[in-house]
Design a protein around this motif. Structure first.
Motif, PDB file in Angstrom:
ATOM      1  N   UNK A 126     -51.927 -33.325  23.097  1.00 47.43           N
ATOM      2  CA  UNK A 126     -51.008 -33.326  22.048  1.00 47.43           C
ATOM      3  C   UNK A 126     -51.096 -31.833  21.658  1.00 47.43           C
ATOM      4  N   UNK A 127     -52.223 -31.290  21.050  1.00 51.06           N
ATOM      5  CA  UNK A 127     -52.456 -30.122  20.473  1.00 51.06           C
ATOM      6  C   UNK A 127     -51.923 -29.111  21.318  1.00 51.06           C
ATOM      7  N   UNK A 128     -52.295 -29.123  22.628  1.00 51.69           N
ATOM      8  CA  UNK A 128     -51.775 -27.953  23.420  1.00 51.69           C
ATOM      9  C   UNK A 128     -50.420 -27.942  23.597  1.00 51.69           C
ATOM     10  N   UNK A 129     -49.702 -29.117  23.426  1.00 52.69           N
ATOM     11  CA  UNK A 129     -48.213 -29.048  23.722  1.00 52.69           C
ATOM     12  C   UNK A 129     -47.366 -28.740  22.509  1.00 52.69           C
ATOM     13  N   UNK A 130     -47.987 -29.232  21.278  1.00 50.34           N
ATOM     14  CA  UNK A 130     -47.537 -28.643  19.983  1.00 50.34           C
ATOM     15  C   UNK A 130     -47.874 -27.267  19.535  1.00 50.34           C
ATOM     16  N   UNK A 131     -48.941 -26.758  19.777  1.00 51.54           N
ATOM     17  CA  UNK A 131     -49.256 -25.390  19.213  1.00 51.54           C
ATOM     18  C   UNK A 131     -48.442 -24.276  20.009  1.00 51.54           C
ATOM     19  N   UNK A 132     -47.901 -24.875  21.216  1.00 51.52           N
ATOM     20  CA  UNK A 132     -47.058 -23.685  21.890  1.00 51.52           C
ATOM     21  C   UNK A 132     -46.024 -23.519  21.050  1.00 51.52           C
ATOM     22  N   UNK A 133     -45.353 -24.317  19.994  1.00 53.27           N
ATOM     23  CA  UNK A 133     -44.412 -23.795  18.991  1.00 53.27           C
ATOM     24  C   UNK A 133     -44.656 -22.978  18.140  1.00 53.27           C
ATOM     25  N   UNK A 134     -43.704 -21.849  17.995  1.00 52.95           N
ATOM     26  CA  UNK A 134     -43.994 -20.821  16.740  1.00 52.95           C
ATOM     27  C   UNK A 134     -44.301 -21.647  15.397  1.00 52.95           C
ATOM     28  N   UNK A 135     -45.125 -21.517  14.701  1.00 51.40           N
ATOM     29  CA  UNK A 135     -45.367 -22.014  13.241  1.00 51.40           C
ATOM     30  C   UNK A 135     -46.046 -23.049  13.293  1.00 51.40           C
ATOM     31  N   UNK A 136     -46.449 -23.728  14.462  1.00 50.38           N
ATOM     32  CA  UNK A 136     -47.321 -24.923  14.388  1.00 50.38           C
ATOM     33  C   UNK A 136     -48.701 -24.377  14.807  1.00 50.38           C
ATOM     34  N   UNK A 137     -49.608 -24.474  14.074  1.00 54.27           N
ATOM     35  CA  UNK A 137     -51.114 -24.294  14.333  1.00 54.27           C
ATOM     36  C   UNK A 137     -51.894 -25.560  14.307  1.00 54.27           C
TER      37      UNK A 137
END
Length: 209
Positions: A126-137
């Motif tokens: 989940x972290x790997x998928x979300x963190x690819x979005x700019x602004x999501x750390x």
């Protein structure tokens, strides 16, 4: 997130287990009791609310969200992309958060971000998928795991309130950084989500804030 101050009885078994593992938790839990119920919707709406909440107070985030909802009615990728710079500025979104909100909407509509798949992924996926979005750390990812997906063993270690609460709980000389937060909470596995929820509660009620 819900503001209801109803004690969250769902946390009791985990906090009782933590109390048996950690005498500091046992002492603080006996004094301050259960944290209140708190939840966050999953999906695009929930992530936009988390982006709004980054680095601002709860009161400020609530005000920004209210103004945004007045303009869009419902938070969807399509409605966010209809909003121009002036509309976002009027809602109180900073320029970086305007870019993040639009980027998130574009990633959802393009299929780059597939939020419906997240419940079936493990925490790190989940972290790997979300963190690819700019602004999501990582902090936003961990908050999403904890509140939207209700995962049981998450520690948002970069959260300053949690760090201050841990410092107070453990009688530390300095506020622990993320690496030390992970180390200090290792004993709390597999109940770190309950531990984090309790630390926020402790921060608000132990004269720390």
């Amino acid at each position: 997130m819900s503001d209801r101050k109803i004690p969250d009885e769902n946390l009791r078994p985990a906090l009782e287990a933590l109390s048996s593992l950690d005498p500091d938790i046992a002492r603080a839990f006996a004094e301050h009791g259960l944290p209140p119920e708190r939840s966050q919707e999953a999906g695009f709406d929930g992530l936009i609310r988390m982006i709004i909440s980054q680095q601002v107070s709860v009161q400020s985030a609530r005000a920004i969200l209210g103004r945004l909802l007045e303009q869009v009615g419902v938070i969807t990728p399509q409605e966010i992309l209809k909003l121009d710079d002036e509309g976002m500025k009027a809602a109180g979104l900073s320029r970086p958060k305007q870019r993040y909100a639009r980027g998130l909407a574009e990633d959802v509509l393009s299929g780059k971000l597939q939020l419906d798949l997240l419940p079936g992924m493990d925490d790190e996926a989940v972290i790997d998928h979300l963190i690819a979005v700019k602004g999501i750390g990582r902090w936003t990812c961990e908050i999403y795991l904890l509140f939207a997906l209700r995962r049981p063993d998450v520690m948002p270690a970069a959260d300053l309130a949690l760090q201050e609460a841990m410092k107070h709980l453990k009688g530390l000389r300095q506020r622990p950084g993320p690496a030390e937060m992970y180390q200090l909470s290792e004993l709390w596995r597999p109940y770190r989500s309950a531990g984090a929820r309790f630390l926020w509660h402790y921060y608000r009620h132990a004269g720390i804030a």
